[in-house]
Scaffold this motif. Structure first.
Motif, PDB file in Angstrom:
ATOM      1  N   SER A 255       0.890  -1.265   0.162  1.00  0.00           N
ATOM      2  CA  SER A 255      -0.270  -0.067   0.028  1.00  0.00           C
ATOM      3  C   SER A 255       0.726   1.423   0.058  1.00  0.00           C
ATOM      4  CB  SER A 255      -1.046  -0.096   1.086  1.00  0.00           C
ATOM      5  OG  SER A 255      -1.832  -0.946   1.224  1.00  0.00           O
ATOM      6  N   ALA A 259       0.963   3.903  -2.914  1.00  0.00           N
ATOM      7  CA  ALA A 259       0.863   5.294  -2.673  1.00  0.00           C
ATOM      8  C   ALA A 259       1.754   6.096  -3.247  1.00  0.00           C
ATOM      9  CB  ALA A 259       0.398   5.529  -1.197  1.00  0.00           C
ATOM     10  N   ASP A 272      -3.571   3.763   5.168  1.00  0.00           N
ATOM     11  CA  ASP A 272      -4.213   2.567   4.234  1.00  0.00           C
ATOM     12  C   ASP A 272      -5.218   2.174   5.317  1.00  0.00           C
ATOM     13  OD1 ASP A 272      -4.971   0.573   2.592  1.00  0.00           O
ATOM     14  OD2 ASP A 272      -3.296  -0.764   3.359  1.00  0.00           O
ATOM     15  N   VAL A 418      -5.084   6.046   1.161  1.00  0.00           N
ATOM     16  CA  VAL A 418      -5.577   5.099   0.280  1.00  0.00           C
ATOM     17  C   VAL A 418      -6.189   3.864   0.940  1.00  0.00           C
ATOM     18  CG1 VAL A 418      -3.354   5.403  -1.146  1.00  0.00           C
ATOM     19  CG2 VAL A 418      -3.296   3.917   0.961  1.00  0.00           C
ATOM     20  N   ASN A 422     -10.504   4.912   2.298  1.00  0.00           N
ATOM     21  CA  ASN A 422     -10.205   5.845   2.709  1.00  0.00           C
ATOM     22  C   ASN A 422     -10.952   7.102   2.891  1.00  0.00           C
ATOM     23  OD1 ASN A 422      -9.983   7.710   0.046  1.00  0.00           O
ATOM     24  ND2 ASN A 422      -9.578   5.655  -0.877  1.00  0.00           N
ATOM     25  N   ARG A 437      -5.493  12.324  -2.149  1.00  0.00           N
ATOM     26  CA  ARG A 437      -6.139  10.825  -2.484  1.00  0.00           C
ATOM     27  C   ARG A 437      -5.706  10.604  -3.844  1.00  0.00           C
ATOM     28  NH1 ARG A 437      -9.957  10.473   1.684  1.00  0.00           N
ATOM     29  NH2 ARG A 437     -10.288  12.567   2.436  1.00  0.00           N
ATOM     30  N   ALA A 441      -6.702   5.129  -5.499  1.00  0.00           N
ATOM     31  CA  ALA A 441      -6.234   4.763  -4.311  1.00  0.00           C
ATOM     32  C   ALA A 441      -6.768   3.453  -3.627  1.00  0.00           C
ATOM     33  CB  ALA A 441      -6.610   5.986  -3.426  1.00  0.00           C
ATOM     34  N   GLU A 442      -7.995   3.336  -4.134  1.00  0.00           N
ATOM     35  CA  GLU A 442      -8.609   2.062  -3.561  1.00  0.00           C
ATOM     36  C   GLU A 442      -7.868   0.385  -3.873  1.00  0.00           C
ATOM     37  OE1 GLU A 442      -9.753   3.868  -5.892  1.00  0.00           O
ATOM     38  OE2 GLU A 442     -11.692   4.806  -5.198  1.00  0.00           O
ATOM     39  N   ALA A 444      -4.386   0.651  -4.172  1.00  0.00           N
ATOM     40  CA  ALA A 444      -2.975   1.026  -4.173  1.00  0.00           C
ATOM     41  C   ALA A 444      -2.044  -0.114  -3.738  1.00  0.00           C
ATOM     42  CB  ALA A 444      -2.837   2.193  -3.093  1.00  0.00           C
TER      43      ALA A 444
END
Length: 534
Positions: A255, A259, A272, A418, A422, A437, A441-442, A444
């Protein structure tokens, strides 16, 4: 093109990337058999993009299976423990300080045998080969195949551990052996603990990694399979089977790496947010800051490489404990409610109020506050503005405290938000310069897996009186570079990302522990490279 997959306890995330661009991504429920969920996720992104499986250069998977097995005390092997440190190393028996239930799970067989080295590399006691053979025969006859061998100061001189392993294999050909010098650092007890945990995961690692390979093969992906490690680099499938403990911190690491890549920031705090926890870590030059203290895994102190991560009990499925009689209150005492640390986890879609259930969660609060639009608002309770503000303020405080605990200097820092949850992170936090963001990001974590590089970290104790400082560092760096190339790294992209020198004042000759970390991009498989050249 590269595929990155992150297998979590709730969801399996996958991305397809081409030269740093995300072409497709998905979230799929994690399946009980692992294989099905991974196959469904990969099949989904290939279908979205229309890309042929033959065009995939590599598949990298991060998984929490091994750390979950230790925490949940399941699917662990019986372990034979061979400690080469007698007579001086008998004060604390193996597994001292371990949780009793974990000790019972691995049903260990311990042997305290002569051997080991002094801190300066001198032999402390000679290896008793006859005693080793007798121990190996006993373990063979008892059906114990997972064996951990630990020798005093073996990171300085690993010769005795290697000789012991060869002797054990002569009498016990079916043994799978873990050498502590290949996993942990100098500290004896923590290094031994790490080796024992690794040995206990032997069968599970073999099953999980091979199930990943079957999942790829089932959909026609023949590209090399890699497993992401704690430090953000890659292990081949064979290495991951041998050293599963080196992958246990890969979730937060993926993550953070993802990111950094998606945002373009190399130095920041990463938050995260998953379904159960928020993992907070610090980026330094694009890589997770490494923990400087012994990592506690399932109640056991270890000393292998782990990211410095703070996990707080706040996620998208975290339960909000509040008496329904107080939903409309105009005043709310802080002692009247509690957020977490328990979570619905994968049951959120069945039990959360947004989805028709009866349990109030942080996701429900986000919908009531107008932050998200998923789910149905029909079943949500009516909360007074006072109550909603108090609950949101508590979550904000939890996040701000987490950031403060991870900062190493005063001043505001950027935060990268992320993970699938988030949306719980407000756009403004105390001590934070800005909340960013990044796109995708969902997922990452899956991006971090896809961009992972080949890497190696080598540490040696060297006397600066016997060897010039620059020559010593170059010697260790060269060893690390050779390992990276062996792991599939591209020679043209070799880069040294970290050099650490620790003076050992208790040793003569200006002794210093030198640690060098090197990374490189993966070389594409020959067929992929040939097709690109064509």
């Amino acid at each position: 093109m590269r595929i990155g997959v992150d297998v979590g306890g709730t969801n399996t995330d996958a991305v397809l990337m081409d030269q740093g661009k995300v072409l497709a991504w998905t979230k799929q429920p994690t399946s009980a058999d692992v294989e099905t969920g991974v196959a469904d996720a990969i099949r989904s992104i290939l279908s979205q993009s229309g890309v042929s499986p033959a065009r995939i250069a590599s598949v990298t998977i991060g998984t929490t299976h091994f750390v979950n097995a230790l925490v949940e005390r399941r699917e662990l092997d019986r372990v034979g423990v061979l400690r080469l440190a007698s007579p001086s190393g008998e004060a604390l028996p193996p597994l001292t300080g371990w949780p009793r239930d974990l000790v019972e799970c691995i049903d260990r067989r311990c042997y305290l045998l002569p051997g080991g080295y002094e801190v300066d590399g001198r032999e402390m006691a000679s290896l008793d080969e006859n005693a080793l053979r007798a121990a190996a025969v006993e373990l063979r006859d008892d059906g114990v195949t997972a064996i951990a061998i630990t020798c005093a100061f073996s990171p300085i001189n690993a010769e005795m551990e290697h000789r012991a392993a060869a002797i054990v294999r002569e009498s016990h050909p079916d043994a799978t052996i873990t050498l502590s010098s290949e996993i942990g650092r100098i500290g004896f007890i923590e290094r031994e603990n790490s080796a024992i945990l690794n040995a206990a995961l032997t069968t599970l690692a073999r099953r999980v990694v091979r199930s990943f390979a079957r999942a790829c093969a089932a959909i026609g992906v023949s590209a090399p399979l890699y497993i992401s490690q704690n430090d953000g680099t890659l292990a081949s499938a064979t290495q991951a089977e041998a050293y599963p403990v080196m992958t246990m911190g890969s979730g937060p690491t993926n993550s953070m790496r993802g990111a950094a890549f998606l945002s373009g920031l190399g130095d920041a705090i990463v938050m995260d947010v998953g379904g159960t926890t928020t993992d907070i870590g610090a980026l330094s030059s694009g890589y997770p800051r490494e923990s400087a203290i012994s990592a506690d895994i399932g109640g056991v102190r270890t000393n292998f490489r782990m990211p410095d991560v703070l996990a707080i009990g706040l996620g998208g499925g975290t339960r909000v404990h509040l008496d329904p009689a107080l939903y409309g209150a105009t005043e709310l005492d802080e002692a009247a409610f509690r957020i977490g640390p328990d979570s619905l986890g994968y049951r959120l879609a069945q039990e959360g109020m947004l989805f028709g259930g009866n349990t109030l969660t942080t996701s429900d609060l986000a919908r009531l506050a107008g932050i998200v639009s998923f789910g149905s608002a029909d079943g949500l309770p009516v909360l007074s503005s006072t109550v909603l503000a108090a609950l949101q303020a508590r979550m904000r405080t939890m996040l701000e405290d987490g950031v403060d605990r991870m900062k190493t200097a005063r001043g505001a820092v950027p935060v990268l938000a992320v993970g699938g949850g988030n949306f719980l992170i407000p756009d403004d936090l105390r001590g934070v310069s800005q909340v960013i963001r990044p796109p995708h990001a969902e997922v990452a974590n899956a991006v971090g897996a896809a961009i992972a590089q080949a890497g190696a970290q080598v540490e040696r104790v060297i006397s600066y009186e016997a060897m010039d400082r620059e020559a010593a560092i170059e010697h260790v760096a060269q060893l690390a570079r050779e390992q990276v190339l062996t792991n599939g790294g591209d020679p043209a992209t070799l880069a040294t990302v970290d050099i650490e020198e620790t003076p050992l004042s208790y040793l003569p000759g200006r002794a210093v522990q030198v640690r060098v970390r090197v990374v490189a991009d993966l070389l594409p498989p020959p067929s992929i490279g040939a097709s690109h050249a064509a």
